[in-house]
Scaffold this active site. Structure first.
Site, PDB file in Angstrom:
ATOM      1  CB  THR A   1      62.139  15.049 -70.688  1.00 18.77           C
ATOM      2  OG1 THR A   1      61.435  14.903 -69.452  1.00 18.77           O
ATOM      3  CG2 THR A   1      63.396  15.875 -70.452  1.00 18.77           C
TER       4      THR A   1
ATOM      5  CB  SER B   1      55.025  10.507 -69.704  1.00 15.48           C
ATOM      6  OG  SER B   1      56.034  10.664 -68.734  1.00 15.48           O
TER       7      SER B   1
END
Length: 339
Positions: A13, A59
């Site tokens: 992010t 991820s």
């Protein structure tokens, strides 16, 4: 003498930008970061360089092979830098931090994982503070020589960390071990808790992603469900997520028979609690005493992430089943509390 830090941008992010399909990882993080730092007291930060992966990782897509990639980036550059920051997505950051702690035992330099809940590209974000503080921690004159997670004012041992909030900025905690430090007005490190440097033992093996499975016990779970998970092709170890201090339905003879057969067939069975804060104590209640008889290993107070990564490493590096059982119950990198 000024410290030199390598920042490894794997994705996540922190470097994402908004798109029509939601936040996506995009290249060019270094320039974005340096632009943001131009508006801060960047001269007080240690010197750093950025290694950006060509194929950025969301991820949620992380696989054990990615642990090997990240550990190799650190090992290959170990002599050139005084510390390392791994920028990583939050969803599986604790798995990677745990894996790195086992692959890079005996560290003499800090390895700090961080990221953010809001991308650095957004006006309001937690990314810049996490990044600046991680740089300061990596550049400490008395280094924190272990794998850590830094997030929102908390410095956590990497293999003790878990993501506990999906949207809160305080996304990570260390439920069964004290924080290594906290950052408020001052940076406070609890140095008595830190792992002391030892002989470096770097192991970066090939992993089999099918080798470890997770069996979460729930009320009324059919034995056939447990058997289906345990008997998947390639499974060599199973983490049992049981109730409380390691309890499971011992009255279910079929379920117990499945576990007994698995253990007899050479599959390593490791018992963890489903509770966030817990210490497995097999035999404290009669319903878990049978696990000792079968040969199920107590996982103590390890996190799921640490146990998963530890099993993967041992399966990839240890050929003797008894030696593996012994190491599962030992602390390799501060991941488990011993009586």
């Amino acid at each position: 003498m000024s410290k030199k830090i390598l920042v490894i941008y794997t994705g996540g992010t922190i470097g994402m930008q908004a798109s029509d399909s939601g936040y996506v990882a995009v290249p060019g993080f270094e320039q974005l970061l340096r632009n943001r730092l131009d508006n801060s007291h960047h001269a007080l930060l240690p010197e750093f360089e950025v290694l950006e992966y060509e194929q950025l990782i969301d991820s949620a897509n992380l696989r054990p092979d990615n642990w090997r990639q990240i550990a190799s980036s650190i090992s290959d550059n170990y002599a050139r830098y005084d510390g390392f920051i791994v920028l990583h997505g939050t969803d599986t950051m604790a798995f990677t931090a745990s894996a790195l702690s086992f692959m890079l035992q005996g560290l003499g330099k800090p390895v700090i994982l961080t990221g953010s809940q809001i991308p650095l590209s957004q006006l309001r974000n937690d990314a810049l503070d996490n990044m600046i503080t991680a740089l300061l921690l990596a550049g400490e004159s008395r280094p924190v020589n272990e794998v850590c997670v830094y997030f929102n004012g908390r410095l956590l041992r990497g293999n003790r960390a878990s993501k506990v909030k999906a949207t809160g900025l305080d996304a990570f905690d260390s439920p069964n071990f004290p924080w290594l430090g906290q950052v408020g007005i001052h940076i406070e490190l609890h140095r008595q808790l830190l792992i002391q440097p030892a002989a470096e033992k770097f192991q970066i093996p090939e992993f089999d992603p099918a080798a470890v499975a997770i069996l979460q016990i729930y009320p009324g779970m059919p034995a056939t469900t447990a058997a289906a998970i345990i008997n998947q092709p390639g499974v060599r170890a199973v983490i049992i997520q049981s109730y409380g201090v390691g309890n499971l339905p011992d009255a279910d003879a079929e379920l117990i028979a499945v576990l007994r057969e698995a253990a007899a067939g050479g599959i390593q069975l490791l018992n963890l609690s489903r509770c966030l804060q817990a210490q497995v104590s097999q035999g404290a209640y009669a319903c878990s005493a049978v696990l000792n008889e079968i040969g199920v290993i107590s996982g103590g107070d390890m996190t799921l992430e640490a146990a998963f990564a530890k099993l993967h490493l041992l399966l990839a590096t240890e050929s003797d089943p008894q030696a593996m059982r012994e190491q599962l119950q030992r602390s390799l990198a501060g991941e488990i509390s011993l009586d």
